[in-house]
Design a protein around this motif. Structure first.
Motif, PDB file in Angstrom:
ATOM      1  N   UNK A  75       0.834  -1.204   0.000  1.00 33.87           N
ATOM      2  CA  UNK A  75       0.000   0.000   0.000  1.00 33.87           C
ATOM      3  C   UNK A  75       0.871   1.258   0.000  1.00 33.87           C
ATOM      4  N   UNK A  76       1.937   1.249   0.797  1.00 31.03           N
ATOM      5  CA  UNK A  76       2.809   2.422   0.897  1.00 31.03           C
ATOM      6  C   UNK A  76       3.517   2.706  -0.415  1.00 31.03           C
ATOM      7  N   UNK A  77       4.050   1.679  -1.055  1.00 37.24           N
ATOM      8  CA  UNK A  77       4.725   1.902  -2.331  1.00 37.24           C
ATOM      9  C   UNK A  77       3.736   2.349  -3.407  1.00 37.24           C
ATOM     10  N   UNK A  78       2.497   1.897  -3.301  1.00 41.60           N
ATOM     11  CA  UNK A  78       1.476   2.379  -4.222  1.00 41.60           C
ATOM     12  C   UNK A  78       1.247   3.867  -4.084  1.00 41.60           C
ATOM     13  N   UNK A  79       1.307   4.365  -2.842  1.00 39.39           N
ATOM     14  CA  UNK A  79       1.131   5.793  -2.591  1.00 39.39           C
ATOM     15  C   UNK A  79       2.345   6.614  -3.021  1.00 39.39           C
ATOM     16  N   UNK A  80       3.459   5.942  -3.265  1.00 39.60           N
ATOM     17  CA  UNK A  80       4.677   6.627  -3.712  1.00 39.60           C
ATOM     18  C   UNK A  80       4.845   6.599  -5.225  1.00 39.60           C
ATOM     19  N   UNK A  81       3.841   6.172  -5.927  1.00 41.05           N
ATOM     20  CA  UNK A  81       3.906   6.090  -7.393  1.00 41.05           C
ATOM     21  C   UNK A  81       2.799   6.952  -8.010  1.00 41.05           C
ATOM     22  N   UNK A  82       3.128   8.196  -8.402  1.00 40.44           N
ATOM     23  CA  UNK A  82       4.465   8.811  -8.375  1.00 40.44           C
ATOM     24  C   UNK A  82       4.728   9.511  -7.040  1.00 40.44           C
ATOM     25  N   UNK A  83       6.007   9.848  -6.789  1.00 37.25           N
ATOM     26  CA  UNK A  83       6.381  10.600  -5.594  1.00 37.25           C
ATOM     27  C   UNK A  83       5.938  12.051  -5.756  1.00 37.25           C
ATOM     28  N   UNK A  84       5.233  12.564  -4.759  1.00 38.32           N
ATOM     29  CA  UNK A  84       4.799  13.961  -4.750  1.00 38.32           C
ATOM     30  C   UNK A  84       5.202  14.562  -3.407  1.00 38.32           C
ATOM     31  N   UNK A  85       6.336  15.260  -3.383  1.00 38.57           N
ATOM     32  CA  UNK A  85       6.859  15.792  -2.131  1.00 38.57           C
ATOM     33  C   UNK A  85       5.936  16.835  -1.500  1.00 38.57           C
ATOM     34  N   UNK A  86       5.027  17.399  -2.279  1.00 33.98           N
ATOM     35  CA  UNK A  86       4.105  18.402  -1.747  1.00 33.98           C
ATOM     36  C   UNK A  86       2.949  17.767  -0.977  1.00 33.98           C
ATOM     37  N   UNK A  87       2.803  16.465  -1.084  1.00 34.23           N
ATOM     38  CA  UNK A  87       1.694  15.755  -0.448  1.00 34.23           C
ATOM     39  C   UNK A  87       2.168  15.140   0.870  1.00 34.23           C
ATOM     40  N   UNK A  88       1.626  15.559   2.024  1.00 33.67           N
ATOM     41  CA  UNK A  88       2.051  14.986   3.310  1.00 33.67           C
ATOM     42  C   UNK A  88       1.868  13.474   3.379  1.00 33.67           C
ATOM     43  N   UNK A  89       0.837  12.952   2.690  1.00 38.54           N
ATOM     44  CA  UNK A  89       0.600  11.511   2.694  1.00 38.54           C
ATOM     45  C   UNK A  89       1.799  10.770   2.125  1.00 38.54           C
TER      46      UNK A  89
END
Length: 202
Positions: A14-28
């Protein structure tokens, strides 16, 4: 929550799914990175854990305005742990020391406590039982008063191991008994520390 239940693989996916793509502006994205770094290291995905840790730590240093609260010290400690899981103990201890020293210098009490736990774990992994016991006692003393992230039981399990390595049987037994008393069934992330504590005390 998945990590708390011991469902590490699901939490990491789940975590790697949220990192695709990486968005540094998103706290999540930052919180997902923290879970991904720790969980991937636990699952043996050591290079992937290191890559994500170094990516987000570099961003944290270059763009501190992007950081959600509490995030930087979590990244530091999970990076320290990941290096130790990979057998890079000197680097892991160095990262742990740097995080601890920064927390002390900045007066970040919560960060200092968590860094003490992580550094104690890294020192034990490297074989420095005396150094580990000192840091773990420091962490446990603070966590008995306020345990925001449920680290007390894990800290005491680690302390039991360090005390046993030093031949301090009564201290090891006392730390393990306190760790067992601090456990709750819905939180599984302390099972490794307490389980190893039982083995050492036995």
């Amino acid at each position: 929550f998945l990590l708390f239940q011991g469902r590490t693989e699901k939490a990491v996916d789940l975590s790697f799914g949220l990192l695709d793509p990486v968005d540094f502006a998103d706290p999540i994205c930052w919180h997902a990175a923290r879970t991904a770094i720790w969980g991937a290291a636990c699952l043996g995905r050591l290079e992937r854990s290191r890559e994500v840790a170094e990516l987000f730590l570099a961003r944290a240093v270059s763009h501190p305005e992007d950081l959600p609260p509490f995030t930087f010290f979590w990244l530091q400690i999970t990076y320290c742990d990941g290096l130790c899981f990979a057998g890079r103990f000197e680097e892991g201890v160095a990262a742990g020391r740097a995080g601890h020293e920064e927390a002390v210098a900045r007066g970040w009490e919560t960060a200092r406590v968590i860094q003490s736990f992580g550094l104690g774990w890294a020192l034990r992994m490297r074989g420095d039982a005396a150094g580990a016991a000192g840091r773990l006692r420091e962490a446990a003393a603070a966590l008995r008063g306020a345990d925001l992230f449920r680290h007390l039981s894990s800290t005491l399990g680690e302390l039991a191991q360090a005390e046993a390595m030093l031949g301090r049987v009564e201290a090891a037994e006392a730390a393990l008994a306190e760790a067992e008393a601090a456990r709750i069934e819905s939180f599984r992330m302390d099972e490794w520390a307490i389980g190893l504590g039982r083995a050492w005390v036995a």
